[in-house]
Design a protein around this motif. Structure first.
Motif: not given
Lengths: 563, 112
Positions: A89, A91-97
């Motif tokens: 996530s 990498e995929d969703a960007g996770e925000g950090a």
């Protein structure tokens, strides 16, 4: 009935079944490893632990149960997610950090790996994958590969196909990220070593705690588990540092092994075609076995080399270069090849069991006390009689016809063709050949008073009769014109004959006080040890005595007589 | 890969904005935040949220209170700090600008 363990999470006590405990411990270990970089991470781990405790409480309350089972652990893992999910996530969703924490952590967790790139492929994505791995531009690699394929007449194409087979495609997003992930670097190994070592420290501390606080019912088993865990981590930590070194050594060993195998195959096939080597060592094996023997021997030598190479590449790139089927197939092929090699070898070795010799005496008509001239002829072994398989397998029928003619008749035509010139780069083999086909000559005083040459032809065979047959396959060119004796340095075998450790011992028996003029070259086959102390170049004439040869005339005296 | 990089960049900013917006509605517990994010299909597992919250908190955008819980250990309830509120206001404005820019540029073909 199941055994339960008591655990304390965030100040709450839970009864947990043993298998569930193992799963939870493994999971928490992964989490702690993943979040083990900063003080911030410690807080995250505490948050997660609190959440786990809370979820366990809720699960127990909902189900009116008292014991945590494996299913509960699986539920909370699904809820919080595995480390691999965090990476995906991130990498995929960007996770925000942004780059600072999470994605960097994910990057460190995913070192660059070698994949085929299905998104940027021209053929199999091999060039693209390799280019990603080394940060190259795939265009240049493709051009070079194409050119090399043409120049090496297809060898590079074979390499390409092998790589296509062993390199996995980057299927998932995680694969693709790993394909372009953090560059393979020594500091990465240090980092992962440090990670392992921090794990070692944690386990060690836990272990120390357990030792200092005994009395827990499960303490012994737990202690053992932790001890084993500690050992495994230690080994893993050290392994991470040693691994690339071992991998490089394996690759180097495999490559050298493989290259030397290829070189010897090329060398052997060179002998196979030319007659230079007189058929040795191929004429050891019976003709009907030869191809099988060579193929199986090559397989026996080359397969472990390939396996070594692949193992090294696998360790270094951390990519699965060999799937189980290929591995098992290689093992099976190797065992079969080994079986054949052993079979061929043993059936060949039995052909060396029995020795026999054939004695032939060539009497010279009484020549009185003349001076004998001893000459040595050296010409290529293969040029007369073409021993071994050469003339039968590959030579023209003309050679076998010629070889049936008396050997010394045509031997003169090749007298001035020093065979070493033909095979300068095969000098080592040439020397082996010399040793194998060279005759030995002794000169001694005749007891009967007659001059004679005794030829003893030795050979080995499966039994006495075959040994005699093999001995009779020896051809030796000896020629006499009055008092001039022409010895040949080498003997040969009849066409198609197998090498069975044949040997020719010659004894020249001459009446006492016969004088000899010996060609300097003859010293090469002469076994009269009493001569070795003399300077051959300075003695022009020798005399036969009961104690062997003695110098009769030296150059100095001859020179003194000349003017 | 360019597409994926852009997607990651886009989501990164939006995720933080969404989390701040969720928290701005009042004190909230982490697992309730994940519930909303999951509904919005922005995040799936809780494990990815904790590092994010901790980072926002350490950057001074969030405060938290320990609240006793009937089931389990005390819970961390997050709320916006004054700085966080300011940041959120700026982000709101930025978001307005962005949605305007995006709708303006991407729908231009249709309008004409």
């Amino acid at each position: 009935m199941n055994k339960t363990v008591n655990i304390n999470i965030s100040g709450l006590v839970f009864h947990i079944e043993e298998d569930a405990y193992d799963a939870l411990q493994k999971y928490m270990h992964e989490i702690k490893l993943y979040f083990s970089r900063s003080a911030e991470d410690t807080e995250v781990v505490t948050d997660i632990e609190n959440r786990i405790a809370e979820m366990f409480s809720e699960l127990l309350k909902e189900g009116s149960r008292e014991v945590i089972v494996l299913g509960d652990v699986e539920t909370i893992i699904a809820q919080i997610g595995r480390v691999s999910d965090f990476q995906e996530s991130a990498e995929d969703a960007g996770e925000g950090a942004p780059a600072d924490t999470a994605s960097e952590a994910a990057g460190a967790e995913a070192p660059r790996r070698l994949f085929r790139d299905p998104d940027d492929k021209k053929l199999g994505g091999v060039c693209a994958g390799i280019s990603h791995y080394f940060d190259w531009d795939p265009v240049w690699l493709r051009v070079i590969t194409a050119l090399l394929t043409i120049f090496t007449s297809g060898i590079v194409a074979v390499v390409y196909i092998i790589l296509w087979m062993v390199m996995p495609p980057a299927r998932t997003l995680a694969d693709k990220m790993a394909m372009k992930g953090q560059r393979f670097h020594l500091s990465n190994f240090r980092k992962s070593f440090d990670e392992e070592m921090s794990g070692v420290k944690a386990t060690f501390n836990q272990l120390k705690n357990d030792v200092s606080n005994p009395g827990n019912a499960t303490s012994f088993k737990k202690l053992m588990n932790e001890l084993i865990d500690l050992l495994v981590r230690l080994i893993r930590g050290i392994g991470k540092v040693l691994l690339p070194i071992i991998a490089v050594i394996l690759i180097a060993m495999g490559a050298i092994w493989l290259i030397s195998t290829v070189v010897s195959i090329v060398g052997l096939s060179g002998f196979y075609r030319s007659d230079l080597a007189g058929g040795f060592p191929l004429n050891i094996v019976e003709p009907q076995y030869q191809t099988g023997f060579i193929v199986s021997a090559i397989a026996v030598i080359a397969i472990p080399a390939i396996a070594l190479l692949l193992l090294g590449v696998r360790l270094l790139l951390k990519t699965n270069t060999m799937n189980t089927h290929i591995g098992l197939g290689m093992l099976a092929a190797w065992i079969i090849a080994l079986g054949f090699t052993v079979f061929y070898s043993t059936s060949t070795f039995t052909d060396f069991q029995q020795g026999a010799s054939v004695r032939q005496v060539i009497e010279f008509e009484p020549a009185g006390q003349t001076t004998w001239y001893l000459q040595l002829d050296e010409y290529p072994i293969a040029n007369h009689g073409a021993p071994g398989l050469s003339s039968e397998g590959f030579g023209s029928s003309g050679i076998s016809e010629r070889s049936s003619a008396p050997i010394h008749n045509f031997s003169y035509t090749h007298r001035f063709a020093p065979w070493r010139n033909y095979s300068r780069d095969l000098d080592d083999w040439a020397e082996l050949q010399e040793d194998i086909y060279e005759v030995d000559l002794r000169i001694e005083q005749s007891i009967t008073g007659n001059a004679a040459l005794v030829q003893v032809l030795n050979s080995r065979g499966e039994n006495f009769n075959t040994a005699v047959e093999n001995a009779e396959k020896i051809r030796y060119g000896f020629d006499r014109k009055d008092s001039v004796l022409h010895f040949n340095r080498y003997f040969t075998l009849t066409p198609g004959a197998l090498w069975r450790a044949q040997k020719v011992d010659l004894t020249l028996q001459l009446p006492a006080n016969s004088t000899l003029i010996i060609d300097k070259k003859l010293r090469r086959i002469l076994e009269n040890h009493e001569l070795y102390s003399y300077d051959f170049g300075k003695v022009s004439k020798w005399v036969v005595t009961s104690e062997g040869l003695k110098p009769f005339e030296t150059i100095d005296t001859a020179a003194a007589q000349l003017p | 890969m360019i597409v994926e990089n852009t997607q990651i960049q886009m989501r990164k900013g939006i995720l933080e904005y969404c989390i701040l917006s969720i928290i701005s509605r009042g004190e909230i517990y982490a697992s309730d935040i994940i519930g909303e994010l999951r509904d919005a299909r922005l995040l799936v597992v809780e494990g990815t949220l904790y590092p994010l919250l901790t980072r926002l908190k350490n950057n001074g955008l969030l405060n938290y209170n320990w609240v006793e819980s009937a089931s389990g250990p005390p819970r961390k309830y997050y709320s916006l700090s004054p700085t966080g509120s300011e940041v959120l206001k700026k982000l709101d404005a930025t978001w307005e600008e962005l949605t305007y820019a995006v709708s303006k540029t991407t729908k231009k073909d249709i309008e004409q």
